[in-house]
Scaffold this motif. Sequence first.
Motif, PDB file in Angstrom:
ATOM      1  N   GLU A   1      29.384  38.567  39.274  1.00 56.11           N
ATOM      2  CA  GLU A   1      30.755  38.826  38.823  1.00 56.11           C
ATOM      3  C   GLU A   1      31.031  38.246  37.437  1.00 56.11           C
ATOM      4  OE1 GLU A   1      32.768  38.972  43.284  1.00 56.11           O
ATOM      5  OE2 GLU A   1      33.079  37.203  42.042  1.00 56.11           O
TER       6      GLU A   1
ATOM      7  N   SER B   1      38.842  32.444  52.309  1.00 51.67           N
ATOM      8  CA  SER B   1      37.783  33.255  51.702  1.00 51.67           C
ATOM      9  C   SER B   1      36.688  32.334  51.162  1.00 51.67           C
ATOM     10  CB  SER B   1      38.345  34.096  50.556  1.00 51.67           C
ATOM     11  OG  SER B   1      38.648  33.271  49.430  1.00 51.67           O
TER      12      SER B   1
ATOM     13  N   GLN C   1      40.934  36.194  44.309  1.00 52.41           N
ATOM     14  CA  GLN C   1      39.957  35.312  44.964  1.00 52.41           C
ATOM     15  C   GLN C   1      40.622  34.200  45.775  1.00 52.41           C
ATOM     16  OE1 GLN C   1      37.945  34.013  41.420  1.00 52.41           O
ATOM     17  NE2 GLN C   1      36.502  35.723  41.411  1.00 52.41           N
TER      18      GLN C   1
ATOM     19  N   PHE D   1      27.074  33.500  47.183  1.00 52.45           N
ATOM     20  CA  PHE D   1      27.796  32.228  47.149  1.00 52.45           C
ATOM     21  C   PHE D   1      26.883  31.021  47.405  1.00 52.45           C
ATOM     22  CE2 PHE D   1      31.077  35.327  48.329  1.00 52.45           C
ATOM     23  CZ  PHE D   1      32.083  35.016  47.426  1.00 52.45           C
TER      24      PHE D   1
ATOM     25  N   LEU E   1      36.304  26.591  45.982  1.00 54.64           N
ATOM     26  CA  LEU E   1      37.262  26.001  45.042  1.00 54.64           C
ATOM     27  C   LEU E   1      37.825  24.688  45.576  1.00 54.64           C
ATOM     28  CD1 LEU E   1      39.205  29.162  43.820  1.00 54.64           C
ATOM     29  CD2 LEU E   1      37.846  27.617  42.392  1.00 54.64           C
TER      30      LEU E   1
ATOM     31  N   ILE F   1      39.108  31.695  37.438  1.00 53.78           N
ATOM     32  CA  ILE F   1      39.364  32.426  38.685  1.00 53.78           C
ATOM     33  C   ILE F   1      40.233  33.662  38.450  1.00 53.78           C
ATOM     34  CG2 ILE F   1      39.053  30.463  40.230  1.00 53.78           C
ATOM     35  CD1 ILE F   1      42.563  31.557  39.274  1.00 53.78           C
TER      36      ILE F   1
ATOM     37  N   MET G   1      32.425  32.247  39.079  1.00 49.63           N
ATOM     38  CA  MET G   1      31.772  31.637  40.223  1.00 49.63           C
ATOM     39  C   MET G   1      30.398  32.237  40.503  1.00 49.63           C
ATOM     40  SD  MET G   1      33.253  30.989  44.070  1.00 49.63           S
ATOM     41  CE  MET G   1      34.530  29.872  43.490  1.00 49.63           C
ATOM     42  N   LYS G   2      30.302  33.560  40.639  1.00 50.56           N
ATOM     43  CA  LYS G   2      29.056  34.202  41.074  1.00 50.56           C
ATOM     44  C   LYS G   2      28.397  34.970  39.935  1.00 50.56           C
ATOM     45  CE  LYS G   2      29.500  36.622  44.791  1.00 50.56           C
ATOM     46  NZ  LYS G   2      30.127  37.733  45.533  1.00 50.56           N
TER      47      LYS G   2
ATOM     48  N   TYR H   1      35.553  32.146  48.195  1.00 51.14           N
ATOM     49  CA  TYR H   1      36.039  31.593  46.932  1.00 51.14           C
ATOM     50  C   TYR H   1      36.946  30.393  47.189  1.00 51.14           C
ATOM     51  CZ  TYR H   1      34.712  36.240  45.128  1.00 51.14           C
ATOM     52  OH  TYR H   1      34.042  37.387  44.799  1.00 51.14           O
ATOM     53  N   ASP H   2      37.865  30.569  48.102  1.00 54.25           N
ATOM     54  CA  ASP H   2      38.841  29.525  48.437  1.00 54.25           C
ATOM     55  C   ASP H   2      38.148  28.259  48.940  1.00 54.25           C
ATOM     56  OD1 ASP H   2      41.525  28.443  49.310  1.00 54.25           O
ATOM     57  OD2 ASP H   2      40.652  28.771  51.296  1.00 54.25           O
TER      58      ASP H   2
END
Length: 462
Positions: free
Chosen positions: A424, A158, A153, A448, A164, A149, A420-421, A160-161
């Motif tokens: 990215e 969000s 993020q 996502f 996670l 991470i 994650m993505k 991401y949050d």
Amino acid sequence: MKIKYLLMLICLVFLNACSKDDNEEASILETPVANPAKDINDNGFKAKWNYVSNSKSYLLDVSASEDFATFIPNYNAKEVTDLNEVVVGLTGGTQYFYRVRAKSDTQISDYSNVISIVTTGSSGIPEDPAFLKVKVNQLANPFFVGMAIKASQLTNGSPYDVILKNEFSSISAEYEMKMDQISTASGVYNWTTADKIVAYGNANNINVHGHALVWHNAVPQWLKDFSGTDAEFAAEVKKYITVVVTHYAGKVKSWDVVNEAVDDNGGTMRNTIFLQRMGPNYVKDCFQWARNAAIAAGDTSLLLFYNDYATSTNIAKQDKVFSIVDDLKTSNVIDGLGFQMHNTYLSPTKAQIETDLKRAVAKGLKIHVSELDIQVNQFNDISSFTNERRLAQKEKYKEMVKIYNSLPAANKYALTIWGMKDNESWIPYSTELNHPGNDWPLLYDSNFAVKSSHTGFLEGLN
């Protein structure tokens, strides 16, 4: 005399004919060669194979599983007299396999090679929505499911949050806890970003893995330019390790102490500034300093890892890593080994990965698959994420998780996905990796949404 000669000639012809028939009957049918499928569409394809001498027909198998544990209806040893067959009634966007045997009366050849096909279109079957850590925690011997991470993020609420907190039980900083991010000058430290990452993990009951104390690509400029003696240089490294381990005592549960110390060629130590200025024992020195700092801070449960990449396919490098591990084990300063696993959908093989990990198991080390991602476009031969590569990636993630999950409980630590993505990830267009084009290496797409690779991860836990 003529009659006698004619009788002998007739007998010879008869015997030859009988012998020929017997030989033909006794000859073993060759194994046919299956060819790549043609005319692939949403509902089927054309299977093709080479001619086998003396065969009178062929037996075609079509399955949705590579081991042919089950068969597509009407395609279990379907008898075909031609060298091809149009297979119909299939589902779009799905992987299938076919093989053939040659047949002549009662004789049947061995199976041909297996051909893989992915039908066009979409299967319409949704990906498994189960959360990764929930399923892992239901195992008899669970382990941490990790994610690399960035501090940016970690904004509450969000996407991401949310992901996670739902899916992951461990985090590693992608870059922001490395030396050049924390150490701004001798004895001067910038804790802001690293503290945010550690606080996030601690507040949300997520394990924090520290990455990494010493890495040749993250040396702060002041240390690169350090003009003191080699002994004074080593003292600066010792001070940094001691201060960082002490600062995060009880908050960071494990550290990659040294990252990528072995060269890719010849199984030698990488010629870094640390090797040049601290000598060949610098890895052991760094581990000892980290251990001493943890003990002094009362953190007796801190786990110390060595971390490296490409050891499953580079045997000389693998051997050198394990020689370092042996030295660290002798000094009782190492707890685990990190295997980065920046893999592709083709490599390493299952056997190569298993051999690599089993060496760590044999040494009693905890194993961290520390930076997992799986490339599907390493040759830049596709311009979009095809069904074929999607399913191949799914199977490779499934294979990796299955291998990891089969490890003894005492050797499991964490399996961490490196980002994650897809959009990215560090892989697409990476000059460091010499990756010329786009790629889709992770568990989530740019929106996502979970991918088939995420489903593969879950299936690997079964």
